[in-house]
Design a protein around this motif. Structure first.
Motif, mmCIF file in Angstrom:
data_model
loop_
_atom_site.group_PDB
_atom_site.id
_atom_site.type_symbol
_atom_site.label_atom_id
_atom_site.label_comp_id
_atom_site.label_asym_id
_atom_site.label_seq_id
_atom_site.Cartn_x
_atom_site.Cartn_y
_atom_site.Cartn_z
ATOM 1 N N VAL A 89 0.887 -0.919 -0.405
ATOM 2 C CA VAL A 89 -0.014 0.184 -0.269
ATOM 3 C C VAL A 89 0.210 1.228 -0.117
ATOM 4 N N GLY A 90 2.578 0.854 -0.237
ATOM 5 C CA GLY A 90 3.431 2.215 0.309
ATOM 6 C C GLY A 90 3.280 3.611 -0.944
ATOM 7 N N ALA A 91 3.577 4.549 -0.644
ATOM 8 C CA ALA A 91 2.895 5.600 -2.126
ATOM 9 C C ALA A 91 3.845 6.382 -0.935
ATOM 10 N N PRO A 92 4.632 8.034 -2.339
ATOM 11 C CA PRO A 92 5.501 8.507 -1.667
ATOM 12 C C PRO A 92 4.616 9.407 -0.274
ATOM 13 N N SER A 93 3.035 9.532 -0.045
ATOM 14 C CA SER A 93 2.722 10.570 0.630
ATOM 15 C C SER A 93 2.078 9.878 1.456
ATOM 16 N N THR A 94 1.679 10.554 2.696
ATOM 17 C CA THR A 94 0.670 8.975 3.821
ATOM 18 C C THR A 94 0.015 9.110 3.352
ATOM 19 N N HIS A 95 -0.820 10.699 3.299
ATOM 20 C CA HIS A 95 -2.477 10.762 2.635
ATOM 21 C C HIS A 95 -2.505 9.550 1.601
ATOM 22 N N ARG A 96 -2.200 9.213 0.586
ATOM 23 C CA ARG A 96 -2.193 8.112 -0.453
ATOM 24 C C ARG A 96 -1.910 6.380 -0.287
ATOM 25 N N ILE A 112 -0.602 -5.481 5.601
ATOM 26 C CA ILE A 112 -0.364 -4.353 4.524
ATOM 27 C C ILE A 112 1.458 -4.233 4.540
ATOM 28 N N VAL A 113 2.020 -3.773 3.424
ATOM 29 C CA VAL A 113 3.257 -3.616 3.733
ATOM 30 C C VAL A 113 3.394 -2.337 3.186
ATOM 31 N N VAL A 114 3.944 -1.851 3.983
ATOM 32 C CA VAL A 114 4.272 0.169 3.374
ATOM 33 C C VAL A 114 5.616 -0.214 3.572
ATOM 34 N N VAL A 115 6.340 0.130 2.195
ATOM 35 C CA VAL A 115 6.887 0.942 2.081
ATOM 36 C C VAL A 115 7.545 2.278 1.635
ATOM 37 N N THR A 116 8.874 1.915 2.709
ATOM 38 C CA THR A 116 9.396 3.374 3.188
ATOM 39 C C THR A 116 8.758 4.387 2.305
ATOM 40 N N PRO A 117 8.563 5.568 2.440
ATOM 41 C CA PRO A 117 7.882 6.717 1.535
ATOM 42 C C PRO A 117 9.339 7.198 0.244
ATOM 43 N N TYR A 118 9.534 7.041 -0.125
ATOM 44 C CA TYR A 118 10.627 7.724 -1.804
ATOM 45 C C TYR A 118 10.259 8.677 -2.832
ATOM 46 N N TYR A 119 11.473 9.342 -2.643
ATOM 47 C CA TYR A 119 11.493 10.053 -3.897
ATOM 48 C C TYR A 119 11.863 11.239 -3.315
ATOM 49 N N TYR A 120 11.613 12.283 -1.842
ATOM 50 C CA TYR A 120 11.702 12.893 -0.605
ATOM 51 C C TYR A 120 13.277 12.408 -0.307
ATOM 52 N N PRO A 121 13.948 12.740 0.486
ATOM 53 C CA PRO A 121 14.925 12.105 1.352
ATOM 54 C C PRO A 121 14.296 12.476 2.668
ATOM 55 N N LEU A 122 13.807 11.826 3.933
ATOM 56 C CA LEU A 122 13.162 11.546 4.982
ATOM 57 C C LEU A 122 14.567 11.857 6.565
ATOM 58 N N ASP A 123 13.968 11.875 6.900
ATOM 59 C CA ASP A 123 14.704 11.638 8.581
ATOM 60 C C ASP A 123 13.989 11.094 9.127
ATOM 61 N N GLY A 124 14.379 10.504 10.879
ATOM 62 C CA GLY A 124 13.540 9.559 11.614
ATOM 63 C C GLY A 124 12.603 10.047 11.270
ATOM 64 N N ARG A 125 12.063 11.494 12.369
ATOM 65 C CA ARG A 125 11.458 11.193 12.692
ATOM 66 C C ARG A 125 9.688 11.163 11.938
ATOM 67 N N ALA A 126 10.256 12.091 10.545
ATOM 68 C CA ALA A 126 9.079 12.292 9.024
ATOM 69 C C ALA A 126 8.780 10.146 9.451
ATOM 70 N N ALA A 127 9.950 9.718 8.864
ATOM 71 C CA ALA A 127 9.288 7.836 9.075
ATOM 72 C C ALA A 127 8.231 7.304 10.038
ATOM 73 N N SER A 149 17.614 1.674 -1.749
ATOM 74 C CA SER A 149 18.436 1.327 -3.038
ATOM 75 C C SER A 149 17.203 2.326 -4.064
ATOM 76 N N LYS A 150 15.926 1.944 -3.971
ATOM 77 C CA LYS A 150 15.193 2.120 -4.220
ATOM 78 C C LYS A 150 14.317 3.294 -3.602
ATOM 79 N N THR A 151 13.800 3.502 -2.131
ATOM 80 C CA THR A 151 13.669 4.177 -1.995
ATOM 81 C C THR A 151 14.367 5.837 -1.721
ATOM 82 N N GLY A 152 15.603 5.534 -1.034
ATOM 83 C CA GLY A 152 16.266 5.954 -1.264
ATOM 84 C C GLY A 152 16.936 6.901 0.256
ATOM 85 N N ASN A 153 16.110 6.265 1.063
ATOM 86 C CA ASN A 153 15.239 6.297 2.378
ATOM 87 C C ASN A 153 15.672 5.079 3.556
#
Length: 305
Positions: A89-96, A112-127, A149-153
């Motif tokens: 169900v993962g997406a770059p945004s929490t909303h989606r 549900i499997v939730v991939v770490t949000p991708y494209y924008y860099p995240l710190d630990g707090r955001a994750a 390797s795919k998310t950058g995070n």
């Protein structure tokens, strides 16, 4: 031999071989729900222990939200109740991500499997905020999908410790290929189920405490990966090592003449299961590469197909 039992607190007791099932398309690249469901049936009938629609092999970033919902519905309708269905169900945004999680829950997915949000860099707090919000939105067990390797995070071990404290978090599918990270994560969190996320680390993952593996090879050759897992579970490490070596050969064959994912769907065609093309810009292997793939697969002694 390290115990490979799922964590006692994992509601689904995820273990064994869990393929990231393919999304099938018609020749015009429109979604083929019937064949998508048939592929889930193909792997379940060959002994896998769960299915994971909309992972990397499910081409989820190339699908619309509506198409993603239809994939989950098709797979749940076909094999739900027989094996756990854990929906990506993962997406770059929490909303989606929350919207896809709510849909998965509404149609009967088991987790549900939730991939770490991708494209924008995240710190630990955001994750941490992201996973908490998703966990609060649905009452399904949540499995973190770690594939930096795919998310950058990349998730630090300290961030993972905070994530593990979220009640809904049941486990981690780790595709980092960072064995020291995975070993330390398993050592520090016996309350979580861990799944190795690379075909190159099925045996190694079991050795260090994973309960199973999410295997792309199992999309085309589920029998091979199931045999490896069952040999290990039966205490026959020598045989499990041999079958891991066979998986190395299959992986190398998949990569010949094109991307790894093209090897999966092309190999399925060689097994007379046509899941259609990959969605552009991805592509299947051409005629020459397909012939090379067939030759290489036919030369592998332990591969029955």
């Amino acid at each position: 031999m390290v115990s490979h039992d799922p964590a006692p607190a994992d509601p689904l007791s995820l273990h064994g071989v869990v393929p990231p099932t393919v999304t099938a398309f018609h020749d015009d690249e429109s979604l083929d729900e019937e064949t998508t469901a048939a592929h889930a049936r193909f792997v379940v009938d060959r002994g896998v222990h769960g299915v994971f629609p909309l992972g990397t092999n499910g081409e989820f970033p190339l699908l619309s939200d509506d198409e993603r919902d239809r994939v989950v519905e098709a797979v749940v309708d076909e094999v739900g109740g027989e094996v756990p269905v854990i929906a990506g169900v993962g997406a770059p945004s929490t909303h989606r991500t929350i919207a896809r999680a709510e849909h998965a829950a509404s149609v009967g997915a088991d987790g549900i499997v939730v991939v770490t949000p991708y494209y924008y860099p995240l710190d630990g707090r955001a994750a941490l905020d992201h996973y908490r919000a998703v966990a609060d939105a649905v009452s399904l067990p949540l499995y973190i999908y770690h594939i930096p390797s795919k998310t950058g995070n990349e998730l630090s071990l300290s961030t993972l410790s905070e994530l593990a404290a979220i009640d809904a978090v049941a486990g981690v599918k780790d595709s980092s290929k960072n064995v020291p990270w995975l070993a330390q994560a398993i050592d520090g969190h016996p309350e979580l189920t861990f799944l190795a996320g690379s075909d190159s680390l099925v045996f190694t993952g079991l050795e260090i405490g994973c309960s199973g593996a999410v295997s792309a090879v199992a999309n085309a050759f589920p029998e091979l990966v199931v045999d490896c897992y069952e040999a290990y579970a039966d205490g026959d490490e020598e045989r499990a090592r041999e079958l891991q070596s066979t998986m190395f050969e299959v992986r190398d064959a998949f990569k010949a003449g094109g991307a790894y994912m093209s090897g999966v769907k092309t190999a399925l065609r060689l097994r007379e299961f046509d899941a259609g093309p990959l969605r552009s810009p991805l592509r299947l292997k051409d005629e020459e590469a397909t012939a090379e793939l067939r030759d290489r697969l036919e030369s592998i002694d332990d591969l029955e197909w």
